[in-house]
Enzyme design. Structure first.
Site, PDB file in Angstrom:
ATOM      1  N   LYS A  76       0.927  -1.260   0.073  1.00  0.00           N
ATOM      2  CA  LYS A  76       0.163   0.130  -0.015  1.00  0.00           C
ATOM      3  C   LYS A  76       0.861   1.233   0.007  1.00  0.00           C
ATOM      4  CE  LYS A  76      -1.987  -1.097   3.971  1.00  0.00           C
ATOM      5  NZ  LYS A  76      -1.196  -2.490   4.270  1.00  0.00           N
ATOM      6  N   ARG A  85      -9.772   0.897   8.141  1.00  0.00           N
ATOM      7  CA  ARG A  85      -9.234  -0.513   8.468  1.00  0.00           C
ATOM      8  C   ARG A  85     -10.335  -1.450   9.299  1.00  0.00           C
ATOM      9  NH1 ARG A  85      -3.678  -0.502   7.908  1.00  0.00           N
ATOM     10  NH2 ARG A  85      -2.571  -0.519   9.772  1.00  0.00           N
ATOM     11  N   ARG A 133      12.251  -5.588   4.590  1.00  0.00           N
ATOM     12  CA  ARG A 133      11.640  -4.029   4.723  1.00  0.00           C
ATOM     13  C   ARG A 133      12.616  -3.159   5.369  1.00  0.00           C
ATOM     14  NH1 ARG A 133       5.555  -1.709   5.483  1.00  0.00           N
ATOM     15  NH2 ARG A 133       5.809  -3.022   7.446  1.00  0.00           N
ATOM     16  N   ARG A 165      11.068  -1.360  11.011  1.00  0.00           N
ATOM     17  CA  ARG A 165      10.031  -0.818  11.777  1.00  0.00           C
ATOM     18  C   ARG A 165       9.847  -1.931  12.979  1.00  0.00           C
ATOM     19  NH1 ARG A 165       4.898   0.326   8.209  1.00  0.00           N
ATOM     20  NH2 ARG A 165       3.562  -0.938   9.729  1.00  0.00           N
ATOM     21  N   ARG A 199      -0.610  -8.938  12.904  1.00  0.00           N
ATOM     22  CA  ARG A 199      -1.056  -7.979  12.001  1.00  0.00           C
ATOM     23  C   ARG A 199      -1.881  -8.758  10.885  1.00  0.00           C
ATOM     24  NH1 ARG A 199       3.919  -5.257  10.707  1.00  0.00           N
ATOM     25  NH2 ARG A 199       2.983  -3.881   9.009  1.00  0.00           N
TER      26      ARG A 199
HETATM   27  P1  AP5 Z   1       4.794  -1.612   1.862  1.00  0.00           P
HETATM   28  O1  AP5 Z   1       4.565  -0.619   0.705  1.00  0.00           O
HETATM   29  O2  AP5 Z   1       5.503  -0.644   2.931  1.00  0.00           O
HETATM   30  O3  AP5 Z   1       3.521  -2.419   2.329  1.00  0.00           O
HETATM   31  P2  AP5 Z   1       2.380  -1.789   3.181  1.00  0.00           P
HETATM   32  O4  AP5 Z   1       1.045  -2.368   2.610  1.00  0.00           O
HETATM   33  O5  AP5 Z   1       2.226  -0.215   3.125  1.00  0.00           O
HETATM   34  O6  AP5 Z   1       2.470  -2.165   4.624  1.00  0.00           O
HETATM   35  P3  AP5 Z   1       2.271  -1.935   6.107  1.00  0.00           P
HETATM   36  O7  AP5 Z   1       3.173  -2.788   6.822  1.00  0.00           O
HETATM   37  O8  AP5 Z   1       3.054  -0.446   6.247  1.00  0.00           O
HETATM   38  O9  AP5 Z   1       1.058  -2.066   6.226  1.00  0.00           O
HETATM   39  P4  AP5 Z   1       0.332  -1.955   7.664  1.00  0.00           P
HETATM   40  O10 AP5 Z   1      -1.104  -2.061   6.995  1.00  0.00           O
HETATM   41  O11 AP5 Z   1       0.424  -2.935   8.674  1.00  0.00           O
HETATM   42  O12 AP5 Z   1       1.019  -0.861   8.414  1.00  0.00           O
HETATM   43  P5  AP5 Z   1       0.432   0.608   8.855  1.00  0.00           P
HETATM   44  O13 AP5 Z   1       1.907   1.403   8.812  1.00  0.00           O
HETATM   45  O14 AP5 Z   1      -0.565   1.219   7.892  1.00  0.00           O
HETATM   46  O15 AP5 Z   1       5.788  -2.818   1.341  1.00  0.00           O
HETATM   47  C1  AP5 Z   1       5.978  -3.935   2.475  1.00  0.00           C
HETATM   48  C2  AP5 Z   1       7.362  -4.162   1.978  1.00  0.00           C
HETATM   49  O16 AP5 Z   1       7.312  -4.995   0.510  1.00  0.00           O
HETATM   50  C3  AP5 Z   1       8.456  -3.217   1.668  1.00  0.00           C
HETATM   51  O17 AP5 Z   1       9.626  -3.670   2.014  1.00  0.00           O
HETATM   52  C4  AP5 Z   1       8.392  -2.953   0.068  1.00  0.00           C
HETATM   53  O18 AP5 Z   1       9.596  -2.405  -0.431  1.00  0.00           O
HETATM   54  C5  AP5 Z   1       8.112  -4.239  -0.386  1.00  0.00           C
HETATM   55  N1  AP5 Z   1       7.350  -4.371  -1.631  1.00  0.00           N
HETATM   56  C6  AP5 Z   1       6.143  -3.556  -2.159  1.00  0.00           C
HETATM   57  N2  AP5 Z   1       5.598  -3.887  -3.159  1.00  0.00           N
HETATM   58  C7  AP5 Z   1       6.343  -5.314  -3.584  1.00  0.00           C
HETATM   59  C8  AP5 Z   1       6.113  -5.958  -4.669  1.00  0.00           C
HETATM   60  N3  AP5 Z   1       5.136  -5.773  -5.334  1.00  0.00           N
HETATM   61  N4  AP5 Z   1       7.266  -6.703  -4.796  1.00  0.00           N
HETATM   62  C9  AP5 Z   1       8.147  -7.021  -3.871  1.00  0.00           C
HETATM   63  N5  AP5 Z   1       8.247  -6.319  -2.921  1.00  0.00           N
HETATM   64  C10 AP5 Z   1       7.614  -5.320  -2.437  1.00  0.00           C
HETATM   65  O19 AP5 Z   1      -0.032   0.592   9.969  1.00  0.00           O
HETATM   66  C11 AP5 Z   1       0.560   0.256  11.309  1.00  0.00           C
HETATM   67  C12 AP5 Z   1       0.025   0.269  12.595  1.00  0.00           C
HETATM   68  O20 AP5 Z   1      -0.474   1.600  12.858  1.00  0.00           O
HETATM   69  C13 AP5 Z   1      -1.075  -0.604  12.538  1.00  0.00           C
HETATM   70  O21 AP5 Z   1      -0.896  -2.132  12.798  1.00  0.00           O
HETATM   71  C14 AP5 Z   1      -2.096  -0.066  13.676  1.00  0.00           C
HETATM   72  O22 AP5 Z   1      -1.587  -0.624  14.815  1.00  0.00           O
HETATM   73  C15 AP5 Z   1      -1.663   1.183  13.336  1.00  0.00           C
HETATM   74  N6  AP5 Z   1      -2.720   1.685  12.429  1.00  0.00           N
HETATM   75  C16 AP5 Z   1      -2.716   2.283  11.073  1.00  0.00           C
HETATM   76  N7  AP5 Z   1      -3.688   2.734  10.647  1.00  0.00           N
HETATM   77  C17 AP5 Z   1      -4.891   2.444  11.387  1.00  0.00           C
HETATM   78  C18 AP5 Z   1      -6.082   2.393  11.139  1.00  0.00           C
HETATM   79  N8  AP5 Z   1      -6.797   3.095  10.134  1.00  0.00           N
HETATM   80  N9  AP5 Z   1      -6.932   1.794  12.426  1.00  0.00           N
HETATM   81  C19 AP5 Z   1      -6.373   1.337  13.335  1.00  0.00           C
HETATM   82  N10 AP5 Z   1      -5.104   1.420  13.381  1.00  0.00           N
HETATM   83  C20 AP5 Z   1      -4.284   1.775  12.652  1.00  0.00           C
HETATM   84 MG    MG Z   2       2.564   0.995   4.808  1.00  0.00          MG
END
Ligand code: AP5
Ligand code: MG
Length: 212
Positions: A13, A88, A123, A156, A167
């Site tokens: 994402k 979410r 990552r 992270r 997660r």
């Molecule tokens: P990346 O693009 O970083 O993936 P992502 O989908 O953004 O993954 P996140 O871990 O950020 O998602 P998340 O939803 O768990 O975390 P968030 O920060 O939103 O890609 C991942 C890796 O793969 C990278 O190394 C990238 O380079 C690689 N990659 C990407 N595409 C690729 C491809 N096609 N091929 C190969 N490699 C690839 O949330 C974190 C925490 O915050 C949550 O756990 C929760 O506690 C809280 N939080 C955030 N938003 C909310 C909400 N709305 N409600 C409640 N809690 C929330």
């Molecule tokens: Mg992300």
């Protein structure tokens, strides 16, 4: 263009949001990045969110809804935005709808849990701007340094395997239902996230009707 990127942790994402945002010249709103910044600055929101995030649990809906309403009211969102990682839960999606938010498209980036678990170990994220890299699939130009802002790249805290499993479980239990929520409203498109980054970007742009 008001767009939501849905998908499991690690689906891509953040990576895709940055690329699409550049192409469309609209901001990305990542609740994960906003919360990590709040934790770094030890704000009241950051202090509330930290324990939930460290355990891989969701931060309470009222905190998230407050953050997003405030952010969407800013001037740079007037031409459109990409929501990365929000909504979410069903109450978050309902709150967006109740606030009169009109969505053009909801893109779900689809990928198996087993691929994600392997991806997360490689990552690295920028400690300053939150940009996401991968040691082999998307390495930075200079090792350990962000291409965009020269910030230091770090691992992270919630990317340890056990927390990644939590997660993923939370995603399947609380977030995946949103695919039905948006499919019923005729907004959902699915894109394969298990392909090279540029191919996924191409498919997302095609799905939202934008020429690359
Ligand atoms: P990346 O693009 O970083 O993936 P992502 O989908 O953004 O993954 P996140 O871990 O950020 O998602 P998340 O939803 O768990 O975390 P968030 O920060 O939103 O890609 C991942 C890796 O793969 C990278 O190394 C990238 O380079 C690689 N990659 C990407 N595409 C690729 C491809 N096609 N091929 C190969 N490699 C690839 O949330 C974190 C925490 O915050 C949550 O756990 C929760 O506690 C809280 N939080 C955030 N938003 C909310 C909400 N709305 N409600 C409640 N809690 C929330
Ligand atoms: Mg992300």
């Amino acid at each position: 263009m008001n767009l939501i990127l849905l998908g499991a942790p690690g689906a891509g994402k953040g990576t895709q949001a940055e690329l699409i945002a550049k192409q469309l010249q609209i901001p990305t709103i990542s609740t994960g990045n906003i919360l990590r910044e709040a934790i770094k600055n030890q704000t009241p929101t950051g202090l509330k969110a930290k324990d939930f995030m460290d355990k891989g649990m969701l931060v309470p809906d009222d905190v998230i809804i407050g953050i997003v309403s405030e952010r969407l009211a800013q001037d740079d969102c007037k031409k459109g935005y990409i929501l990365d990682g929000v909504p979410r839960t069903a109450p978050q999606a309902q709150a967006l709808q109740d606030n009169g938010i009109e969505l053009d498209c909801v893109v779900s980036i689809e990928i198996d849990d087993a691929v994600i678990a392997r991806r997360m170990t490689g990552r690295r994220v920028c400690s300053a701007c939150g940009a996401s890299y991968h040691i082999t699939a998307n390495p930075p130009k200079a090792q350990g340094i962000c291409n965009a802002c020269s910030g230091e790249l770090v691992t992270r805290k919630d990317d340890v395997p056990e927390t990644v499993q939590n997660r993923l479980a939370v995603y399947h239990a609380e977030t995946e239902v949103l695919k039905d929520f948006y499919a019923k409203r005729g907004k959902l498109v699915l894109v394969n996230g298990d392909q090279p980054i540029a191919d996924a970007t191409r498919d997302i742009l095609a799905a939202i009707g934008v020429q690359p």
